[in-house]
Design a protein around this motif. Structure first.
Motif, mmCIF file in Angstrom:
data_model
loop_
_atom_site.group_PDB
_atom_site.id
_atom_site.type_symbol
_atom_site.label_atom_id
_atom_site.label_comp_id
_atom_site.label_asym_id
_atom_site.label_seq_id
_atom_site.Cartn_x
_atom_site.Cartn_y
_atom_site.Cartn_z
ATOM 1 N N LEU A 84 0.821 -1.211 0.000
ATOM 2 C CA LEU A 84 0.000 0.000 0.000
ATOM 3 C C LEU A 84 0.853 1.259 0.000
ATOM 4 N N VAL A 85 1.872 1.270 0.851
ATOM 5 C CA VAL A 85 2.714 2.457 0.955
ATOM 6 C C VAL A 85 3.549 2.651 -0.308
ATOM 7 N N LEU A 86 4.037 1.559 -0.880
ATOM 8 C CA LEU A 86 4.808 1.649 -2.122
ATOM 9 C C LEU A 86 3.973 2.293 -3.226
ATOM 10 N N ILE A 87 2.749 1.825 -3.390
ATOM 11 C CA ILE A 87 1.878 2.371 -4.434
ATOM 12 C C ILE A 87 1.576 3.849 -4.161
ATOM 13 N N GLY A 88 1.232 4.157 -2.910
ATOM 14 C CA GLY A 88 0.918 5.535 -2.556
ATOM 15 C C GLY A 88 2.104 6.464 -2.744
ATOM 16 N N CYS A 89 3.292 5.999 -2.337
ATOM 17 C CA CYS A 89 4.495 6.832 -2.472
ATOM 18 C C CYS A 89 4.859 7.073 -3.933
ATOM 19 N N LYS A 94 5.346 10.658 -8.638
ATOM 20 C CA LYS A 94 5.133 11.008 -10.045
ATOM 21 C C LYS A 94 4.171 12.188 -10.208
ATOM 22 N N SER A 95 3.631 12.685 -9.104
ATOM 23 C CA SER A 95 2.694 13.808 -9.194
ATOM 24 C C SER A 95 3.428 15.094 -9.569
ATOM 25 N N GLU A 96 2.672 16.137 -9.861
ATOM 26 C CA GLU A 96 3.254 17.430 -10.252
ATOM 27 C C GLU A 96 4.018 18.073 -9.095
ATOM 28 N N ILE A 97 3.709 17.663 -7.880
ATOM 29 C CA ILE A 97 4.391 18.256 -6.719
ATOM 30 C C ILE A 97 5.854 17.837 -6.693
ATOM 31 N N VAL A 98 6.114 16.539 -6.865
ATOM 32 C CA VAL A 98 7.488 16.029 -6.835
ATOM 33 C C VAL A 98 8.070 15.941 -8.238
ATOM 34 N N ASN A 99 7.222 15.474 -9.169
ATOM 35 C CA ASN A 99 7.634 15.353 -10.572
ATOM 36 C C ASN A 99 8.887 14.472 -10.706
ATOM 37 N N GLY A 100 8.831 13.293 -10.051
ATOM 38 C CA GLY A 100 9.961 12.378 -10.092
ATOM 39 C C GLY A 100 10.188 11.787 -11.469
ATOM 40 N N MET A 101 11.447 11.483 -11.790
ATOM 41 C CA MET A 101 11.809 11.010 -13.124
ATOM 42 C C MET A 101 12.023 9.503 -13.176
ATOM 43 N N TYR A 102 12.112 8.832 -12.015
ATOM 44 C CA TYR A 102 12.398 7.394 -12.009
ATOM 45 C C TYR A 102 11.182 6.592 -12.469
ATOM 46 N N SER A 103 11.461 5.456 -13.132
ATOM 47 C CA SER A 103 10.394 4.513 -13.451
ATOM 48 C C SER A 103 9.976 3.804 -12.163
ATOM 49 N N PHE A 104 8.880 3.071 -12.240
ATOM 50 C CA PHE A 104 8.388 2.372 -11.056
ATOM 51 C C PHE A 104 9.430 1.387 -10.537
ATOM 52 N N ILE A 105 10.074 0.624 -11.431
ATOM 53 C CA ILE A 105 11.075 -0.371 -11.021
ATOM 54 C C ILE A 105 12.275 0.320 -10.374
ATOM 55 N N LYS A 106 12.748 1.371 -10.995
ATOM 56 C CA LYS A 106 13.913 2.083 -10.460
ATOM 57 C C LYS A 106 13.587 2.739 -9.121
ATOM 58 N N PHE A 107 12.403 3.337 -9.015
ATOM 59 C CA PHE A 107 11.980 3.945 -7.753
ATOM 60 C C PHE A 107 11.864 2.887 -6.657
ATOM 61 N N THR A 108 11.281 1.735 -7.005
ATOM 62 C CA THR A 108 11.080 0.663 -6.020
ATOM 63 C C THR A 108 12.399 0.121 -5.504
ATOM 64 N N LEU A 109 13.316 -0.185 -6.420
ATOM 65 C CA LEU A 109 14.567 -0.848 -6.038
ATOM 66 C C LEU A 109 15.608 0.106 -5.469
ATOM 67 N N GLU A 110 15.655 1.327 -5.985
ATOM 68 C CA GLU A 110 16.736 2.233 -5.598
ATOM 69 C C GLU A 110 16.345 3.279 -4.553
#
Length: 256
Positions: A84-89, A94-110
């Motif tokens: 739940l927290v992984l999905i929410g985070c 990826k929202s406009e507030i943070v605008n993160g560039m990592y893919s889901f896999i890269k965000f999850t693992l790194e």
């Protein structure tokens, strides 16, 4: 009471995660100014708080079923919390507030899992504290004795489900590690009833521990934890009149 402890655990997780992200600034967070971190990072703590609290009703339901903590229950709850927290985070990342560039896999693992594994010991310790606190608060040892000196059973009060008469013996049904067990003692149901007035007689051959009441199976049978027991007509009024919410629902069978 249990919900209060869960609220404290969720709050501890949220506060710790927020301060960790702001002050330690792992990964690429260090590139942000302290002001930006203060503005962005608390939301991750809020997500973890609500991710934990969403699971509380499910955990309470599991607790009522088994009335015990277990290794597998802990793994199940922590795994669901993690998902739940992984999905929410990631949605927030990826929202406009943070605008993160990592893919889901890269965000999850790194990003996510390195942080989660640092947080995991705190989660485990906090949940261990909850279980210990609740068990110590609610547990009360009782001793059931038969006529023979070695005929004895010592269990926690909340583990006793029911006692049924079997001629000159009684069958004691109790939980051990969430599993229903049976112990045969050479004594009478009347002796057990006199020793433990908190037990409720629902039939001439059956006493129940009211905390294990689940539902009316039909007009003559009730479901306890992992056990069904018949109800005598003479005892229905007594049961329905009890100050016990589970036994006073509108769905309870009508007295004949």
């Amino acid at each position: 009471m249990l919900n209060k402890y869960h609220f404290l655990v969720a709050l501890i997780i949220a506060i710790w995660l927020t301060f960790f992200l702001i002050l330690i600034a792992p990964f690429d967070i260090a590139e942000l100014s302290i002001l930006n971190r203060i503005q962005i990072m608390p939301v991750y703590g809020i997500i973890s708080f609500f991710g934990y609290m969403i699971l509380v009703p499910l955990e309470n339901w599991i607790y009522k079923k088994s009335d015990k903590s277990s290794f597998y229950k802990e793994i199940f709850i922590i795994t669901l919390f993690n998902i739940l927290v992984l999905i929410g985070c990631y949605i927030y990342y990826k929202s406009e507030i943070v605008n993160g560039m990592y893919s889901f896999i890269k965000f999850t693992l790194e990003v996510y899992y390195p942080t989660f594994f640092i947080l995991l010991p705190i989660i485990i310790f906090a949940r261990w504290f909850i279980n210990k606190k609740v068990i110590n608060k609610n547990s009360k040892k009782i001793t059931l004795k038969g006529d023979n000196k070695l005929d004895i059973l010592q269990i926690n009060n909340e583990d006793l489900v029911c006692v049924s008469s079997a001629d000159n013996y009684v069958d004691v049904y109790y939980l051990m590690n969430g599993i229903l067990n049976k112990k045969l003692l050479r004594t009478t149901l009347k002796n057990i009833e006199s020793q433990f007035p908190e037990l409720i007689k629902i039939h001439r051959s059956h006493l129940i521990n009211p905390i294990h009441f689940m539902e009316w199976k039909n007009s003559n049978t009730i479901s306890l934890t992992q056990k069904e027991v018949p109800v005598s007509k003479n005892y229905k009024k007594k049961i329905l009149a009890m100050y016990h919410s589970s036994l006073k629902t509108n769905d309870s069978p009508q007295i004949q």
